[in-house]
Design an enzyme around this catalytic site. Structure first.
Site, PDB file in Angstrom:
ATOM      1  N   SER A  20     -73.953 -65.588  24.067  1.00  0.00           N
ATOM      2  CA  SER A  20     -73.478 -66.876  24.576  1.00  0.00           C
ATOM      3  C   SER A  20     -74.482 -67.393  25.591  1.00  0.00           C
ATOM      4  CB  SER A  20     -72.110 -66.699  25.245  1.00  0.00           C
ATOM      5  OG  SER A  20     -71.768 -67.817  26.027  1.00  0.00           O
ATOM      6  N   TYR A  28     -65.840 -62.969  30.857  1.00  0.00           N
ATOM      7  CA  TYR A  28     -66.525 -63.375  29.625  1.00  0.00           C
ATOM      8  C   TYR A  28     -68.041 -63.269  29.795  1.00  0.00           C
ATOM      9  CZ  TYR A  28     -67.859 -66.267  25.625  1.00  0.00           C
ATOM     10  OH  TYR A  28     -68.412 -66.727  24.461  1.00  0.00           O
TER      11      TYR A  28
END
Length: 259
Positions: A143, A156
């Site tokens: 990501s 995350y």
């Protein structure tokens, strides 16, 4: 044979029945791969396999919780007895909103088990077969949060940072065995998860928030799952045989053009 063909290849795709994973499954099947979908949601898994088969592709579904080490090992060990595992796409993942203060221990553990341990479980399970056959491609879904700060994404970001560095480690350790390992780092992609997040957190303001979130990327929109799938296709194709140990941001200019 056309460019970026996966004909005759076998691909394992985790979380392969929704969002980016679904797009990868469909794209790979269209390009000739036999896709093996590991998915927690059994209904979604069965439906995507049905769709692929109806379109003339090859697909199988395996109910799987990637955080369960023995379950993953058993599924992939059995699969490798009947199919070469040419490609592994570590796509399964979950999100969490919160900073370090309001991220509970249980939140951190939950994200870690799926996003980090799940990737480890799958890589460890396929490496022996890939070593034996002298080839293999592993793509880890990282990501933009792997490399830049994103507000309220502590757990995350932790997990995706680990995915990025696992990619580098595996690429380094197994390049001599003909195994390539890269990662893809998307920015915000329009998936059912995004729609659900907006609906849950901003009821009655869905259109407004969708527009606001889209504009956080300099290009002015969210990515499409099919765009991420196309990048994954290239990286798994023979045309990308010279690429390993690299992260590929696909972010509408987010990393380089913001700020």
């Amino acid at each position: 044979m056309s460019k970026f063909s996966l004909k005759g290849k076998s691909a394992v795709i985790t979380g392969g029945a929704s969002g980016i994973g679904e797009a990868i499954s469909m794209t790979f099947a269209q390009q000739g791969a036999h896709v093996h979908i590991l998915e927690y949601d059994e209904e979604r898994g069965e439906n995507i396999v049905k769709t692929i088969l109806e379109k003339g592709g090859k697909a199988d579904f395996y109910p799987c919780d990637v955080s369960k080490h023995n379950q993953v090992k058993s599924i992939l060990s059995t699969l490798s007895e009947t199919h070469r595992i040419d490609i592994l796409i570590n796509n399964a993942g979950i999100a969490h909103v919160g900073n370090v203060e309001n991220t509970g221990e249980e939140d951190l553990d939950r994200v870690y088990k799926v996003n980090v341990k799940g990737v480890y479980n799958c890589i460890q399970a396929v490496i022996p077969a890939m070593k034996q056959q002298g080839s293999g491609v592993i793509i880890n879904m990282a990501s933009i949060a792997s490399s830049v700060g994103i507000a309220d994404r502590f757990a995350y970001s932790m997990s995706k940072g680990a995915v990025l560095t696992m990619t580098y480690s595996v690429a380094k350790d197994y390049v001599g065995f003909g195994i390539r390992c890269n990662s893809i780092s998307p920015a915000r992609v329009h998936t059912p998860f995004v729609d659900g997040f907006i609906k849950k957190n901003y009821p009655g303001r869905e259109a407004e928030m969708f527009d606001a979130l889209s504009k956080t990327q300099p290009i002015g929109r969210m990515g499409k799952p099919e765009e991420i799938a196309s990048l994954a296709l290239y990286l798994c194709s023979d045309e990308a045989a010279f690429i390993t140990g690299t992260d590929f941001p696909i972010d509408g200019g987010f990393i380089k053009l913001n700020g």
